[in-house]
Scaffold this active site. Sequence first.
Site, PDB file in Angstrom:
ATOM      1  N   GLY A  82       0.834  -1.179  -0.032  1.00 58.72           N
ATOM      2  CA  GLY A  82       0.175  -0.072   0.027  1.00 58.72           C
ATOM      3  C   GLY A  82       0.697   1.397   0.044  1.00 58.72           C
ATOM      4  N   GLY A  83       2.133   1.107   0.153  1.00 59.14           N
ATOM      5  CA  GLY A  83       3.127   2.350  -0.029  1.00 59.14           C
ATOM      6  C   GLY A  83       2.513   3.326  -1.419  1.00 59.14           C
ATOM      7  N   GLU A  88      -5.658  -3.568  -4.575  1.00 59.69           N
ATOM      8  CA  GLU A  88      -4.669  -4.832  -4.750  1.00 59.69           C
ATOM      9  C   GLU A  88      -4.929  -6.037  -3.709  1.00 59.69           C
ATOM     10  OE1 GLU A  88      -0.467  -1.938  -5.357  1.00 59.69           O
ATOM     11  OE2 GLU A  88      -1.391  -2.520  -3.036  1.00 59.69           O
ATOM     12  N   LYS A 131      13.405  -5.545   0.860  1.00 57.32           N
ATOM     13  CA  LYS A 131      11.948  -5.758   1.334  1.00 57.32           C
ATOM     14  C   LYS A 131      11.934  -6.869   2.556  1.00 57.32           C
ATOM     15  CE  LYS A 131      10.573  -2.353  -1.371  1.00 57.32           C
ATOM     16  NZ  LYS A 131       9.549  -2.509  -2.343  1.00 57.32           N
TER      17      LYS A 131
END
Length: 220
Positions: A99-100, A107, A125
């Site tokens: 959600g960045g 999504e 990540k």
Amino acid sequence: MGSAAEHEKRVAAAAAAELVENGMSVGLGTGSTVAHFVVALAARRLELRCVATSPATESAARALGLDILPFEGDHALARLDLAVDGADQVAANGWVVKGGGGALTREKVVAAAAERFVVIVSADKLVERVAPPIPLELLAFGSSSTLDRLGHARRHESPPTPDGGVLADWLGPVADPGALASTLASTAGVVDHGLFPPQLVSDVLVGRGDTVERIPGGRS
Ligand code: 5RP
């Protein structure tokens, strides 16, 4: 961009593009890693039906010749064969934070619609455990009240989402992602949150240098 992380994103994206077969319906996520995926996918020149999770992905994919179908209305696809998306965090216990790029609700809908959901990331990540910020989409109506009730949350200074939602971040503790996901999901005014449970994820493809590591998700 030529950084090591960018190279790893491209490597993971190329591996994901190889998973796609002719005739598939494919969900396209959002972000810089997905931008590499869209390029690699279009280069394969397959017959595909795609849905996009953001206007940015949609226009990039269309410009490369991919067929993008609407994902709303009575005649939209109900199921997808595969969805591919990036992530902000991939934790050792399988939880994924997304959600960045502000597209978390679409999504999650696309990931849930897919038989297989593949997350593509650069190695930076990977995290030991999920940490704030956790992106949120709030209903615009009453969003100040929703933020007030959530407490540890801050509104983004970004434009509304394509669905009119307000973007914010949860900044409080994330000791138990499952418990936090339930709390956020049951807070009136929260449309959705960026915590994606392990059961939603089929595989994580991690670019590491020039190689790709596959981490099985909770759905594999
Ligand atoms: C967008 C997302 C992105 O997938 C996530 O922020 C990762 O972005 P990038 O691939 O640019 O690192 O969840 O809402």
